[in-house]
Design a protein around this motif. Structure first.
Motif, PDB file in Angstrom:
ATOM      1  N   GLY A   4      -6.310  22.168 -16.966  1.00  0.00           N
ATOM      2  CA  GLY A   4      -7.242  21.837 -17.572  1.00  0.00           C
ATOM      3  C   GLY A   4      -8.973  21.157 -16.908  1.00  0.00           C
ATOM      4  O   GLY A   4      -8.947  20.897 -15.393  1.00  0.00           O
ATOM      5  N   SER A   5      -9.577  20.809 -18.005  1.00  0.00           N
ATOM      6  CA  SER A   5     -11.366  20.270 -17.968  1.00  0.00           C
ATOM      7  C   SER A   5     -10.899  19.263 -16.573  1.00  0.00           C
ATOM      8  O   SER A   5      -9.993  18.550 -16.023  1.00  0.00           O
ATOM      9  CB  SER A   5     -11.990  20.732 -18.486  1.00  0.00           C
ATOM     10  N   ALA A   6     -12.251  18.594 -15.490  1.00  0.00           N
ATOM     11  CA  ALA A   6     -12.412  17.558 -15.192  1.00  0.00           C
ATOM     12  C   ALA A   6     -12.262  17.336 -16.650  1.00  0.00           C
ATOM     13  O   ALA A   6     -10.741  15.372 -16.268  1.00  0.00           O
ATOM     14  CB  ALA A   6     -13.498  16.830 -14.648  1.00  0.00           C
ATOM     15  N   ILE A   7     -12.108  16.868 -18.194  1.00  0.00           N
ATOM     16  CA  ILE A   7     -12.683  15.628 -19.298  1.00  0.00           C
ATOM     17  C   ILE A   7     -10.937  14.986 -19.157  1.00  0.00           C
ATOM     18  O   ILE A   7     -10.419  14.585 -20.109  1.00  0.00           O
ATOM     19  CB  ILE A   7     -13.457  16.065 -19.651  1.00  0.00           C
ATOM     20  N   ASP A   8      -9.709  17.108 -19.357  1.00  0.00           N
ATOM     21  CA  ASP A   8      -8.818  16.443 -19.699  1.00  0.00           C
ATOM     22  C   ASP A   8      -7.711  15.908 -18.549  1.00  0.00           C
ATOM     23  O   ASP A   8      -6.942  15.593 -19.504  1.00  0.00           O
ATOM     24  CB  ASP A   8      -8.296  18.072 -19.703  1.00  0.00           C
ATOM     25  N   LYS A   9      -8.061  15.779 -17.043  1.00  0.00           N
ATOM     26  CA  LYS A   9      -7.574  14.855 -16.594  1.00  0.00           C
ATOM     27  C   LYS A   9      -8.003  13.859 -16.420  1.00  0.00           C
ATOM     28  O   LYS A   9      -6.729  13.198 -16.738  1.00  0.00           O
ATOM     29  CB  LYS A   9      -8.178  15.504 -15.165  1.00  0.00           C
ATOM     30  N   MET A  10      -9.327  13.226 -16.663  1.00  0.00           N
ATOM     31  CA  MET A  10      -9.568  11.952 -17.589  1.00  0.00           C
ATOM     32  C   MET A  10      -8.436  11.458 -18.582  1.00  0.00           C
ATOM     33  O   MET A  10      -7.642  10.904 -18.419  1.00  0.00           O
ATOM     34  CB  MET A  10     -10.836  11.896 -17.571  1.00  0.00           C
ATOM     35  N   ARG A  11      -8.455  11.691 -19.723  1.00  0.00           N
ATOM     36  CA  ARG A  11      -7.956  11.539 -20.527  1.00  0.00           C
ATOM     37  C   ARG A  11      -6.253  11.576 -20.238  1.00  0.00           C
ATOM     38  O   ARG A  11      -5.304  10.792 -20.525  1.00  0.00           O
ATOM     39  CB  ARG A  11      -7.674  13.031 -22.012  1.00  0.00           C
ATOM     40  N   ALA A  12      -5.816  12.681 -18.678  1.00  0.00           N
ATOM     41  CA  ALA A  12      -4.470  12.649 -18.210  1.00  0.00           C
ATOM     42  C   ALA A  12      -3.660  11.033 -18.246  1.00  0.00           C
ATOM     43  O   ALA A  12      -2.532  10.458 -18.107  1.00  0.00           O
ATOM     44  CB  ALA A  12      -4.189  13.883 -18.187  1.00  0.00           C
ATOM     45  N   ILE A  13      -5.300  10.860 -17.286  1.00  0.00           N
ATOM     46  CA  ILE A  13      -5.431   9.421 -17.094  1.00  0.00           C
ATOM     47  C   ILE A  13      -5.305   8.465 -17.141  1.00  0.00           C
ATOM     48  O   ILE A  13      -3.877   7.675 -17.450  1.00  0.00           O
ATOM     49  CB  ILE A  13      -5.976   9.625 -15.514  1.00  0.00           C
ATOM     50  N   LEU A  14      -5.771   8.393 -18.132  1.00  0.00           N
ATOM     51  CA  LEU A  14      -5.605   7.132 -19.266  1.00  0.00           C
ATOM     52  C   LEU A  14      -4.417   7.199 -19.781  1.00  0.00           C
ATOM     53  O   LEU A  14      -3.844   6.220 -19.722  1.00  0.00           O
ATOM     54  CB  LEU A  14      -7.401   7.432 -20.253  1.00  0.00           C
ATOM     55  N   GLU A  15      -3.966   8.091 -20.328  1.00  0.00           N
ATOM     56  CA  GLU A  15      -2.889   7.598 -21.009  1.00  0.00           C
ATOM     57  C   GLU A  15      -1.543   7.802 -20.084  1.00  0.00           C
ATOM     58  O   GLU A  15      -0.762   6.742 -20.449  1.00  0.00           O
ATOM     59  CB  GLU A  15      -2.459   9.633 -21.894  1.00  0.00           C
ATOM     60  N   PHE A  16      -1.814   7.984 -18.848  1.00  0.00           N
ATOM     61  CA  PHE A  16      -0.682   7.741 -18.536  1.00  0.00           C
ATOM     62  C   PHE A  16      -0.600   6.114 -17.709  1.00  0.00           C
ATOM     63  O   PHE A  16       0.665   5.389 -18.259  1.00  0.00           O
ATOM     64  CB  PHE A  16      -0.830   8.224 -16.892  1.00  0.00           C
ATOM     65  N   ILE A  17      -1.546   5.749 -17.888  1.00  0.00           N
ATOM     66  CA  ILE A  17      -2.105   4.353 -17.480  1.00  0.00           C
ATOM     67  C   ILE A  17      -1.540   3.307 -18.468  1.00  0.00           C
ATOM     68  O   ILE A  17      -0.823   2.452 -18.403  1.00  0.00           O
ATOM     69  CB  ILE A  17      -3.384   3.635 -17.104  1.00  0.00           C
ATOM     70  N   ALA A  18      -2.344   3.427 -20.054  1.00  0.00           N
ATOM     71  CA  ALA A  18      -1.989   3.122 -20.860  1.00  0.00           C
ATOM     72  C   ALA A  18      -0.035   2.782 -20.863  1.00  0.00           C
ATOM     73  O   ALA A  18       0.082   1.550 -21.813  1.00  0.00           O
ATOM     74  CB  ALA A  18      -2.038   4.187 -22.242  1.00  0.00           C
ATOM     75  N   ALA A  66       0.849  -1.513  -0.219  1.00  0.00           N
ATOM     76  CA  ALA A  66      -0.467   0.026   0.158  1.00  0.00           C
ATOM     77  C   ALA A  66       0.932   1.335  -0.029  1.00  0.00           C
ATOM     78  O   ALA A  66       0.353   2.292  -0.869  1.00  0.00           O
ATOM     79  CB  ALA A  66      -1.184   0.022   1.051  1.00  0.00           C
ATOM     80  N   ARG A  67       1.972   1.101   0.383  1.00  0.00           N
ATOM     81  CA  ARG A  67       2.372   1.838   0.658  1.00  0.00           C
ATOM     82  C   ARG A  67       3.626   2.591  -0.454  1.00  0.00           C
ATOM     83  O   ARG A  67       3.495   3.690  -1.279  1.00  0.00           O
ATOM     84  CB  ARG A  67       3.906   1.620   1.757  1.00  0.00           C
ATOM     85  N   SER A  68       3.571   1.657  -0.959  1.00  0.00           N
ATOM     86  CA  SER A  68       4.555   1.495  -2.469  1.00  0.00           C
ATOM     87  C   SER A  68       3.162   2.592  -3.566  1.00  0.00           C
ATOM     88  O   SER A  68       3.483   2.617  -4.596  1.00  0.00           O
ATOM     89  CB  SER A  68       4.709   0.274  -2.967  1.00  0.00           C
ATOM     90  N   GLN A  69       2.116   2.126  -3.235  1.00  0.00           N
ATOM     91  CA  GLN A  69       0.962   2.814  -4.297  1.00  0.00           C
ATOM     92  C   GLN A  69       1.025   4.218  -3.851  1.00  0.00           C
ATOM     93  O   GLN A  69      -0.159   4.659  -3.554  1.00  0.00           O
ATOM     94  CB  GLN A  69      -0.151   2.258  -3.954  1.00  0.00           C
ATOM     95  N   THR A  70       1.755   5.047  -3.038  1.00  0.00           N
ATOM     96  CA  THR A  70       1.766   6.821  -3.561  1.00  0.00           C
ATOM     97  C   THR A  70       0.917   7.211  -4.777  1.00  0.00           C
ATOM     98  O   THR A  70       1.894   8.060  -4.676  1.00  0.00           O
ATOM     99  CB  THR A  70       3.090   7.298  -2.616  1.00  0.00           C
ATOM    100  N   ASP A  71      -0.181   6.777  -5.074  1.00  0.00           N
ATOM    101  CA  ASP A  71      -0.436   6.689  -6.364  1.00  0.00           C
ATOM    102  C   ASP A  71       0.330   7.469  -7.334  1.00  0.00           C
ATOM    103  O   ASP A  71      -0.391   9.087  -6.893  1.00  0.00           O
ATOM    104  CB  ASP A  71      -1.812   6.528  -6.249  1.00  0.00           C
ATOM    105  N   PRO A  72       0.753   7.469  -8.053  1.00  0.00           N
ATOM    106  CA  PRO A  72       1.333   8.297  -8.639  1.00  0.00           C
ATOM    107  C   PRO A  72       0.904   8.913 -10.043  1.00  0.00           C
ATOM    108  O   PRO A  72       0.917  10.000 -10.697  1.00  0.00           O
ATOM    109  CB  PRO A  72       2.387   7.066  -9.712  1.00  0.00           C
ATOM    110  N   VAL A  73      -0.840   8.072  -9.987  1.00  0.00           N
ATOM    111  CA  VAL A  73      -1.417   8.330 -10.886  1.00  0.00           C
ATOM    112  C   VAL A  73      -2.332   9.224 -10.130  1.00  0.00           C
ATOM    113  O   VAL A  73      -2.560  10.736 -10.668  1.00  0.00           O
ATOM    114  CB  VAL A  73      -3.021   7.378 -10.876  1.00  0.00           C
ATOM    115  N   VAL A  74      -2.293   9.051  -8.969  1.00  0.00           N
ATOM    116  CA  VAL A  74      -3.569  11.268  -8.113  1.00  0.00           C
ATOM    117  C   VAL A  74      -2.543  11.809  -8.122  1.00  0.00           C
ATOM    118  O   VAL A  74      -2.191  12.698  -8.460  1.00  0.00           O
ATOM    119  CB  VAL A  74      -3.798   9.834  -6.380  1.00  0.00           C
ATOM    120  N   ALA A  75      -1.330  11.837  -8.430  1.00  0.00           N
ATOM    121  CA  ALA A  75      -0.219  12.779  -8.210  1.00  0.00           C
ATOM    122  C   ALA A  75      -0.456  13.402  -9.803  1.00  0.00           C
ATOM    123  O   ALA A  75      -0.003  14.536  -9.940  1.00  0.00           O
ATOM    124  CB  ALA A  75       1.352  12.098  -7.953  1.00  0.00           C
TER     125      ALA A  75
END
Lengths: 168, 168
Positions: free
Chosen positions: B61-75, B45-54
């Motif tokens: 940008g907008s909420a949707i911009d941020k969503m896109r950012a997340i998706l690209e990050f994860i992909a 859990a500690r190792s999951q200091t979520d890079p995604v959240v960071a």
DNA sequence: CCAATACCATACGCCGGCGTATGTTATAGT
DNA sequence: ACTATAACATACGCCGGCGTATGGTATTGG
């Protein structure tokens, strides 16, 4: 034992005791432990003569009607720990992963066909089926605390609405 | 060892050999094997200091911009076998399941907040976040054959479109 | 300088689980 | 009635992994 504790707890002697036989008897039916393990995926796959697929075929109505039927059927089913056990196993065993993937594909194909029936082109249908199916997987895999049937039914409706709002 | 073979292969002596120490040394750092195992979820859990959240917090940008950012990050991220190992473990261990569920909730909350930011009411946002997140879970858990980054990026776009087509 | 403590090695006893060798019983075919 | 075979039991040797007891070394504070 696979369902309750995972593969690594499927062991010859405990198994024999549970069946009230001796392990000498086990080695009559199976060459060794590995022989038993390798027989399990097929055994599982056979047990998955998908009630869902059967259920959708006996349902009349539009594609979306059939989707609704599937969702209600699944929501009422109690969560299958067998599936989870296989999935947990598959994570560390490529052969098992292939077996599970085959079942996954078959199930997704059913949903995909319905989306195509609802008017989507193959690509869109395929993706929407993935989204649909992975939601099921996620719900099963992450289910640490049980959820009531009502809750599941409500979520099923929500899901159907979200995934078919642009169709009809 | 957890990542590659699962909990049941996290054993004291093989572990010691892998670290080129003796097990006498192991029992200095841990009371026993169980002590090690119980320490793992927190460690994970500690190792999951979520890079995604960071990552989402540094994105404008907008909420949707941020969503896109997340998706690209994860992909682009390579699939995390550690996550899968924990999930496989969690299936048979309620304590671990609780630990994993906590992380799941935290991640889902991030997505849910974005959907609320995009204008959805709490309930709809929560459900759509579930759909979003479970897709990720499903993709990870069922990944027996690796998928290219391009494929993942394309699917990410598809997903975003499907889950935000009625927003803006 | 020396003793306390942190860290690691060696060596042992124990048990659970694997596989094999060999017996025992019941049933069925001829 | 006799034998072959299916289905089980008994009993053994072996090994991997657990935990413990004990001994060694190196670093550090007083």
């Amino acid at each position: 034992m696979l369902r309750e504790c995972g593969v690594d707890h499927v062991k010859v002697e405990p198994l024999a005791e549970r069946l009230a036989v001796t392990k000498g008897s086990f080695y009559w039916h199976f060459k060794n432990r590995n022989d038993l393990l390798r027989s399990l995926p097929e055994f599982w796959a056979r047990s998955q003569t998908d009630p869902v697929v059967a259920h959708v075929e006996t349902t009349a109505g539009s594609a979306i009607d059939k989707m609704r039927a599937i969702l209600e059927f699944i929501a009422r089913e109690d969560p299958d720990r067998y599936d989870n056990a296989m999935r947990a196993w598959a994570i560390f065993d490529p052969e098992v992963a292939a077996a599970v993937a085959q079942i996954d594909d078959r199930r997704m194909a059913t949903v995909r066909a319905l989306f195509e029936g609802a008017g989507l082109n193959p690509d869109d249908a395929a993706f929407r089926a993935r989204l649909w199916y992975f939601y099921d997987v996620g719900e099963h895999v992450t289910r640490d605390t049980p959820v009531s049937v009502e809750e599941r039914l409500e979520r099923a409706q929500h899901r159907l609405k979200l995934l078919t709002s642009d169709l009809d």
